[in-house]
Design a protein around this motif. Structure first.
Motif, PDB file in Angstrom:
ATOM      1  N   ARG A   4     -17.754 -53.173 -42.235  1.00  0.00           N
ATOM      2  CA  ARG A   4     -18.129 -53.865 -43.481  1.00  0.00           C
ATOM      3  C   ARG A   4     -17.559 -53.119 -44.694  1.00  0.00           C
ATOM      4  O   ARG A   4     -17.100 -53.734 -45.655  1.00  0.00           O
ATOM      5  N   VAL A  30     -13.854 -54.112 -44.998  1.00  0.00           N
ATOM      6  CA  VAL A  30     -13.707 -55.508 -45.431  1.00  0.00           C
ATOM      7  C   VAL A  30     -14.099 -55.664 -46.902  1.00  0.00           C
ATOM      8  O   VAL A  30     -13.342 -56.222 -47.705  1.00  0.00           O
ATOM      9  N   ARG A  72     -11.569 -56.559 -50.087  1.00  0.00           N
ATOM     10  CA  ARG A  72     -11.841 -57.831 -50.774  1.00  0.00           C
ATOM     11  C   ARG A  72     -12.143 -57.604 -52.263  1.00  0.00           C
ATOM     12  O   ARG A  72     -11.863 -58.454 -53.096  1.00  0.00           O
ATOM     13  N   ILE A 126      -9.050 -54.492 -37.957  1.00  0.00           N
ATOM     14  CA  ILE A 126     -10.018 -55.153 -38.846  1.00  0.00           C
ATOM     15  C   ILE A 126      -9.261 -56.041 -39.844  1.00  0.00           C
ATOM     16  O   ILE A 126      -9.619 -57.198 -40.069  1.00  0.00           O
ATOM     17  N   CYS A 127      -8.178 -55.490 -40.409  1.00  0.00           N
ATOM     18  CA  CYS A 127      -7.378 -56.245 -41.385  1.00  0.00           C
ATOM     19  C   CYS A 127      -6.808 -57.512 -40.752  1.00  0.00           C
ATOM     20  O   CYS A 127      -6.845 -58.588 -41.354  1.00  0.00           O
ATOM     21  N   PHE A 169      -9.760 -60.084 -40.168  1.00  0.00           N
ATOM     22  CA  PHE A 169     -10.387 -60.626 -41.387  1.00  0.00           C
ATOM     23  C   PHE A 169      -9.348 -61.001 -42.454  1.00  0.00           C
ATOM     24  O   PHE A 169      -9.680 -61.215 -43.613  1.00  0.00           O
ATOM     25  N   LEU A 174      -6.960 -59.375 -44.105  1.00  0.00           N
ATOM     26  CA  LEU A 174      -6.994 -58.510 -45.280  1.00  0.00           C
ATOM     27  C   LEU A 174      -5.594 -57.970 -45.564  1.00  0.00           C
ATOM     28  O   LEU A 174      -4.774 -57.825 -44.642  1.00  0.00           O
ATOM     29  N   LYS A 202     -18.975 -61.625 -37.831  1.00  0.00           N
ATOM     30  CA  LYS A 202     -18.682 -62.697 -38.797  1.00  0.00           C
ATOM     31  C   LYS A 202     -19.704 -63.820 -38.658  1.00  0.00           C
ATOM     32  O   LYS A 202     -20.285 -64.272 -39.651  1.00  0.00           O
TER      33      LYS A 202
END
Ligand SMILES: NC(=O)c1ccc[n+]([C@@H]2O[C@H](COP(=O)([O-])OP(=O)(O)OC[C@H]3O[C@@H](n4cnc5c(N)ncnc54)[C@H](OP(=O)(O)O)[C@@H]3O)[C@@H](O)[C@H]2O)c1
Length: 304
Positions: A183, A186, A190, A244-245, A248, A250, A299
């Motif tokens: 988290r 992310v 963001r 992770i990128c 999500f 990113l 998610k």
């Protein structure tokens, strides 16, 4: 006389407000319907209807009182002084919570025949060999690791019924408190914040719910001793961040690759770490969730 497992359903959770404690509550109390008593130093719990008692686990009489008052069948110790850097300077509280509190819980467990399930860390190792098994020789680099090893040793000489689950890099859905690593990545990106991530720290990051289910399997199959609980894959924190990128969507250019010395952290970290989970897989069917599947579950549940 040991009460048969089908009649043993009272669980006391120390550290209920922490990352692991919260997920244990969601799983054992809300999902499986065990009779659960929660405790921590906070005045209350995020669910005001939950059975919760304020208790400072560094106080022997408070631990004795809460255990003898509830007479649990199982005690899950999710409480710990987990700030690795602060442990270097706040040694007294780190020792009190990571060692003395474990001694008090073991004594209480022994007095009521409870099975104590305690959580330890890959930080008991020095990160030279990597991919540690349960039989590898500990050699902690920092004070946090020393207290976690001392907590394990206190249990080994306690004559209590115990299981130690060693884990590393916990992440997953939590309702309150500090952000888990996923988290944090992310939300930082963001928000347009650049982050610096190390390429030389290797682990098998552990999905919180996998660890919680493993605790459930330890209870169901009556397993004692030491077990490693970790993720399916061993990878660097940087490579984990790239996954992770990707999942999500990113902007990867917001992530700068660095090495551990550049972070200049007060406490040394084991670099080549991670925990082999073969023993837990063969002895009670532990099955870690695939990384991208854990992201999908996070998610779906938290809208990340
Ligand atoms: N997080 C990781 O990546 C990681 C990796 C390897 C091993 N572990 C181990 O996994 C276990 C769970 O870690 P976590 O990340 O879920 O911990 P956490 O989120 O930092 O939670 C720690 C818990 O301990 C409680 N606590 C603090 N002082 C206390 C006291 N004096 N008496 C009673 N409770 C107290 C805290 O609640 P209050 O402040 O409300 O009291 C909180 O509920 C720990 O044993 C940790 O060493 C964690």
């Amino acid at each position: 006389m040991l009460i048969p497992s089908y009649m043993r359903n009272k669980i006391l959770i120390f550290g209920a407000t922490g990352m692991l404690g919260q997920r244990c509550y969601e799983y054992f109390a809300k999902k499986l319907g065990y009779s659960v008593l929660l405790s921590s130093t906070e005045p209350g719990f995020y669910n005001p209807t939950a059975n919760y008692i304020q208790c400072d686990a560094t106080k022997k009489d408070e631990v004795k009182k809460i255990i003898s008052g509830f007479s649990p069948d199982y005690i899950i110790n999710a409480a710990a002084f987990t700030n690795v850097d602060r442990s270097e300077t706040e040694r007294e509280i780190a020792w009190k919570l990571n060692v003395n509190a474990v001694e008090y819980m073991a004594e209480g467990a022994r007095n009521c025949d409870a099975h104590l399930i305690h959580i330890s860390s890959d930080y008991i190792f020095d990160g030279v060999k990597g991919q540690y098994s349960e039989n590898d020789k500990p050699n902690p680099l920092g004070y946090y690791g020393r207290t976690k090893l001392a907590g394990e040793n206190a249990l080994k000489i306690s004559n209590a019924l115990f299981t130690i689950l060693r884990t590393n890099v916990l992440y997953g859905v939590i309702t309150q408190g500090r952000l888990d690593f996923v988290r944090w990545v992310v939300e930082s990106i963001r928000k347009g914040e650049k982050i610096r991530i190390v390429t030389d720290q290797i682990n098998n990051p552990t999905f919180l719910d996998d660890l919680v289910r493993a605790i459930g399997q330890v209870i169901e199959f009556g397993k004692f001793g030491i077990y490693n609980i970790g993720g399916r894959e061993f990878l660097s924190r940087y490579d984990f961040t790239m996954r992770i990128c990707d999942f999500f969507n990113l902007d990867k250019s917001m992530v700068t690759a660095i090495t551990t010395p550049e972070l200049n952290q007060p406490a040394k970290r084991p670099l080549n770490s991670g925990l082999v989970t073969l023993k837990a897989e063969t002895e009670f069917g532990y099955s870690p969730t695939a990384i991208e599947e854990t992201f999908r579950l996070m998610k779906d549940e938290s809208g990340l």
